[in-house]
Design an enzyme around this catalytic site. Sequence first.
Site, PDB file in Angstrom:
ATOM      1  N   LYS A   9      87.129  72.960  93.700  1.00 49.89           N
ATOM      2  CA  LYS A   9      86.554  72.652  95.036  1.00 49.89           C
ATOM      3  C   LYS A   9      85.958  70.566  94.760  1.00 49.89           C
ATOM      4  O   LYS A   9      86.239  70.127  95.921  1.00 49.89           O
ATOM      5  CB  LYS A   9      84.967  72.873  94.898  1.00 49.89           C
ATOM      6  CG  LYS A   9      83.863  72.401  94.257  1.00 49.89           C
ATOM      7  CD  LYS A   9      82.483  73.852  93.540  1.00 49.89           C
ATOM      8  CE  LYS A   9      81.247  72.737  92.471  1.00 49.89           C
ATOM      9  NZ  LYS A   9      80.571  74.101  92.677  1.00 49.89           N
TER      10      LYS A   9
ATOM     11  N   ARG B   9      69.579  79.251  91.640  1.00 47.48           N
ATOM     12  CA  ARG B   9      70.326  79.410  92.868  1.00 47.48           C
ATOM     13  C   ARG B   9      70.919  81.144  93.497  1.00 47.48           C
ATOM     14  O   ARG B   9      70.127  81.590  93.519  1.00 47.48           O
ATOM     15  CB  ARG B   9      72.003  78.311  92.033  1.00 47.48           C
ATOM     16  CG  ARG B   9      72.324  77.563  93.408  1.00 47.48           C
ATOM     17  CD  ARG B   9      73.743  76.765  93.277  1.00 47.48           C
ATOM     18  NE  ARG B   9      74.797  77.414  92.457  1.00 47.48           N
ATOM     19  CZ  ARG B   9      75.866  77.068  93.296  1.00 47.48           C
ATOM     20  NH1 ARG B   9      75.950  75.439  92.827  1.00 47.48           N
ATOM     21  NH2 ARG B   9      77.039  77.930  92.223  1.00 47.48           N
TER      22      ARG B   9
HETATM   23  C1  LIG Z   1      81.094  74.490  91.063  1.00 46.63           C
HETATM   24  C2  LIG Z   1      80.699  75.951  90.479  1.00 46.63           C
HETATM   25  C3  LIG Z   1      81.920  75.875  89.102  1.00 46.63           C
HETATM   26  C4  LIG Z   1      82.120  74.810  88.419  1.00 46.63           C
HETATM   27  O1  LIG Z   1      80.748  73.685  88.091  1.00 46.63           O
HETATM   28  P1  LIG Z   1      81.820  72.304  86.593  1.00 46.63           P
HETATM   29  O2  LIG Z   1      80.175  71.962  86.449  1.00 46.63           O
HETATM   30  O3  LIG Z   1      82.035  71.806  87.073  1.00 46.63           O
HETATM   31  O4  LIG Z   1      82.399  73.307  86.027  1.00 46.63           O
HETATM   32  C5  LIG Z   1      81.083  76.921  87.882  1.00 46.63           C
HETATM   33  N1  LIG Z   1      80.677  78.137  88.585  1.00 46.63           N
HETATM   34  C6  LIG Z   1      80.110  78.246  90.294  1.00 46.63           C
HETATM   35  C7  LIG Z   1      79.800  79.203  90.713  1.00 46.63           C
HETATM   36  C8  LIG Z   1      80.424  77.417  90.578  1.00 46.63           C
HETATM   37  O5  LIG Z   1      79.490  76.670  92.705  1.00 46.63           O
END
Ligand SMILES: *Cc1c(COP(=O)(O)O)cnc(C)c1O
Length: 382
Positions: free
Chosen positions: A36, A131
């Site tokens: 992302k 969250r």
């Molecule tokens: C963004 C995200 C991740 C990845 O997180 P990092 O800290 O970049 O490793 C994993 N799981 C979810 C649900 C996310 O939104």
Amino acid sequence: MTEPCLEIHLGKIHYNARALVLALADRGISTTGVTKATLGLSEIANVLLRAGVKALGDSRIENIERLRRAHLPGPMVLIRSPMVSQVERVVASADASFNTELTVIHELSKAARAAGTTHGVILMVELGDLREGIMPIDLQAFVREILGSPGILLVGIGANLACQSGVAPDASKMGELSTLADSITESFGVDLPIVSGGNSANLSWALSSAEHGRINDLRLGESILLGRETLHREVIEGLYTDAISLVGEVIESKIKPTLPWGEIAETAYGEPLPVTDRGSKVRMILALGRQDTDPNGLGSPPGIEVCGATSDHLIVESSLCEGIEVGAMIAFRLDYSALSRAMASPFASKRFIREECRGPQASPQREPTMSWVLPPSKERQT
Ligand SMILES: *Cc1c(COP(=O)(O)O)cnc(C)c1O
């Protein structure tokens, strides 16, 4: 190449991803590569797949569609609960999605049946970070409902910590997720192929704990791209922290007083500026601003300090004796916020460096030194 420019060392990203994939595989945990922050950039996704990630994860369907258009192989997971308005697109492009609402799952079920496909569902459980997530007490009822939904296949459960509230994914939280997985298997006799423990913040638990219970997958973005874990933003030993940098071009370089003069009102972005008189300094402007990145997340080379930013100007002060000429390039390191905004800026171009990398020990990381400041582009061979 036009500036601002993201310099992306694909070899370093590959090295980081491979190191983490192997370290986790040793502990029976697979890696989902999270794209992302790169807006689903296919060059990077490709490197993640070559490094051995089991699936690609992204929070936006547009990014997954972009990866599909680039014909990337490999399972793709939408790691944010789908919007009801996008369920058709979700079942068309994502193999599975993270879910917390029955309304959404029913709509996915309808869309999957209409498209003649089956969509995988991973139920996210709330473990206290506040969250996304189903409250643990409601999980069994969710599972019962989903098992009867045509076009939907329950493929796992997951949790996300250390995001909204910074709650640490420790042995107790991971134990709780494991127990929930066990209870679903016991109650419904279903095998849950994926128990996804969390994100880059889970690495210290995963790599230090002897016991991983049912957790068999982690979703990694920042740790691969920036070489840091995310609980304390410590460098992960042996990984590159300079795989991606943002290069801006100097458009003004002058010696100016440090104290503004005139009657002081609000600044362009409303934040008050601390004003101290430090005499006259070399002050430069780069053609780079808040529309391109998060100025607070930039790491500047020694001798250069970011002192402010507006939408299109980054103002830096130099403690170097000589001013840097107009036309010079300055490279900044990025934190996650600066990186994701730069990736989303339509103004930032991308330069890929494909040279293979054997680890920061083999090729020492460039300390941000003056070599980060390149001569004006007319003297450069690019
Ligand atoms: C963004 C995200 C991740 C990845 O997180 P990092 O800290 O970049 O490793 C994993 N799981 C979810 C649900 C996310 O939104």
